[in-house]
Design an enzyme around this catalytic site. Structure first.
Site, PDB file in Angstrom:
ATOM      1  N   ASP A  81       0.838  -1.206   0.000  1.00 36.56           N
ATOM      2  CA  ASP A  81       0.000   0.000   0.000  1.00 36.56           C
ATOM      3  C   ASP A  81       0.874   1.258   0.000  1.00 36.56           C
ATOM      4  O   ASP A  81       0.821   2.065   0.911  1.00 36.56           O
ATOM      5  CB  ASP A  81      -0.943  -0.027   1.212  1.00 36.56           C
ATOM      6  CG  ASP A  81      -1.777  -1.295   1.251  1.00 36.56           C
ATOM      7  OD1 ASP A  81      -2.950  -1.244   0.869  1.00 36.56           O
ATOM      8  OD2 ASP A  81      -1.244  -2.360   1.649  1.00 36.56           O
TER       9      ASP A  81
ATOM     10  N   ASN B 226      -6.743  -4.128  -4.527  1.00 43.33           N
ATOM     11  CA  ASN B 226      -8.022  -3.652  -5.059  1.00 43.33           C
ATOM     12  C   ASN B 226      -7.876  -2.296  -5.752  1.00 43.33           C
ATOM     13  O   ASN B 226      -8.534  -2.032  -6.766  1.00 43.33           O
ATOM     14  CB  ASN B 226      -9.078  -3.585  -3.953  1.00 43.33           C
ATOM     15  CG  ASN B 226      -8.643  -2.775  -2.754  1.00 43.33           C
ATOM     16  OD1 ASN B 226      -7.634  -3.103  -2.117  1.00 43.33           O
ATOM     17  ND2 ASN B 226      -9.365  -1.726  -2.421  1.00 43.33           N
TER      18      ASN B 226
ATOM     19  N   HIS C  29     -10.199  -2.566   7.783  1.00 44.89           N
ATOM     20  CA  HIS C  29     -10.993  -3.498   6.968  1.00 44.89           C
ATOM     21  C   HIS C  29     -11.340  -4.783   7.708  1.00 44.89           C
ATOM     22  O   HIS C  29     -12.300  -5.467   7.355  1.00 44.89           O
ATOM     23  CB  HIS C  29     -10.241  -3.843   5.673  1.00 44.89           C
ATOM     24  CG  HIS C  29     -10.044  -2.680   4.769  1.00 44.89           C
ATOM     25  ND1 HIS C  29      -8.850  -2.002   4.676  1.00 44.89           N
ATOM     26  CD2 HIS C  29     -10.900  -2.054   3.914  1.00 44.89           C
ATOM     27  CE1 HIS C  29      -8.972  -1.019   3.796  1.00 44.89           C
ATOM     28  NE2 HIS C  29     -10.201  -1.019   3.322  1.00 44.89           N
TER      29      HIS C  29
ATOM     30  N   HIS D 227      -3.414  -4.229   2.509  1.00 42.69           N
ATOM     31  CA  HIS D 227      -4.808  -3.784   2.537  1.00 42.69           C
ATOM     32  C   HIS D 227      -5.092  -2.876   3.726  1.00 42.69           C
ATOM     33  O   HIS D 227      -5.487  -1.726   3.528  1.00 42.69           O
ATOM     34  CB  HIS D 227      -5.765  -4.972   2.510  1.00 42.69           C
ATOM     35  CG  HIS D 227      -7.172  -4.608   2.130  1.00 42.69           C
ATOM     36  ND1 HIS D 227      -7.469  -3.765   1.081  1.00 42.69           N
ATOM     37  CD2 HIS D 227      -8.379  -4.976   2.667  1.00 42.69           C
ATOM     38  CE1 HIS D 227      -8.785  -3.628   0.978  1.00 42.69           C
ATOM     39  NE2 HIS D 227      -9.351  -4.340   1.925  1.00 42.69           N
TER      40      HIS D 227
END
Length: 340
Positions: free
Chosen positions: A58, A129, A232, A258
């Protein structure tokens, strides 16, 4: 000797004479074209039989949100450890992946940021994503390796060093909400086809590869967490579909991004260690889920990265902050069993 008939002529005759058999054959060929074994890359361990690498997730924000500062500390730790490679756990380019193979974000967020000598090693990356929200195929293209030879990103693949095998898994298509409630985002699902078939084939390949692995250490890498107390939280689709396979095949570590944090959770059902390294740039969400803290050993909400050192009998995991301070260190040993 007469000329051979072209394959398309033979197939046309089959369709006319034996339509049911031809239908089965064509479906079989279709399956073969969309389903293949995971591609494998060899990454030799050091001559003394050890392996060391960094794990980052990330991150791609053209140096902003302390990305550049994290990169500097990665370079220092990488030099000290004499790392063999770097693993990226996905969400490589924000906010919406790359626009194409010539997108300057690739150079501005990768090549021009991770400039330390110690980081001029192979980078093995999966898609997150956010990467799927752009041109996902661009990140998979060999064209990027011509721009920066360190880059290697595929949907799912295996890196083998004999001492360890690392199984990279494309987790984004597992998450149902990306298909049913995209929240205004557009995802690049080219190459996925039917998500159900894609996931079934991927899990079949992974299960086979894990069961056949003779590596001392088995590591699985994906973008989404199986267990996390971050923003998340747990990814329920992975808890149901991926976690049982990891448990059944004696996987040692599951590494992911994530959640924009650093995190270590020990599985309560197996020896698996869940390791989140998703703090490569923007972090500090201040959002912690309290409902399931079972097995939690470490959580840090700020920027940083993770290191891994492996020998035949020992694994050491360490988490670093943006200043290079060690926040958490964990070691485990494994008895050596001969294969006689």
């Amino acid at each position: 000797m007469g000329d051979r008939l072209p394959a398309w002529v033979i197939l046309a005759v089959l369709v006319q004479q034996f339509p049911s058999m031809a239908f089965v054959l064509m479906n079989h060929l279709k399956c073969l074209s969309t389903h293949a074994e995971l591609q494998r890359f060899e990454q030799p361990a050091k001559t003394e039989g050890t392996l060391s690498f960094l794990v980052l997730g990330d991150w791609g924000r053209k140096g902003a949100f302390n990305q550049s500062e994290v990169a500097v500390q990665m370079g220092r730790v990488g030099e000290k450890m004499d790392i063999d490679f770097v693993v990226s756990t996905g969400d490589n380019f924000y906010d919406n992946g790359l626009t194409g193979k010539q997108d300057r974000a690739f150079v501005e967020s990768f090549t021009q940021i991770y400039t330390a000598n110690s980081l001029q090693k192979q980078w093995y990356s999966v898609l997150g994503n956010h990467d799927y929200r752009g041109n996902a195929e661009a990140q998979l293209s060999s064209q990027l390796r011509k721009i920066d030879s360190r880059w290697l990103c595929l949907r799912s693949f295996i890196v083998n060093s004999e001492l360890a095998e690392i199984f990279f898994v494309d987790t984004t298509p597992f998450v149902k909400s990306y298909f049913t409630d995209a929240e205004g985002h557009t995802y690049d699902w080219r190459g996925i086809g039917s998500p159900r078939d894609y996931i079934a084939n991927l899990l079949k390949d992974l299960k086979l590869a894990l069961s056949e692995s003779k590596a001392k250490w088995k590591i699985v890498v994906g973008h989404h967490a199986i267990r996390s107390i971050g923003h998340h939280g747990d990814t329920e689709e992975l808890v149901r579909k991926l976690h049982p396979i990891l448990k059944a095949n004696n996987v040692d570590f599951y590494m992911n991004g994530h959640d924009h944090c650093l995190e270590h959770i020990s599985d309560t059902e197996s020896p698996i260690q869940f390791l989140t390294s998703g703090a490569g740039s923007k972090a500090w969400r201040g959002d912690i889920k309290e409902q399931n803290r079972d097995g939690l050993k470490f959580f840090y909400d700020g920027q940083g990265f993770m290191s891994v050192q492996l020998t035949q009998n020992e694994a050491e995991i360490a988490f670093y902050d943006v200043s290079g301070n060690v926040l958490h260190r964990w070691t485990t040993t494994k008895l050596f069993h001969s294969s006689t």
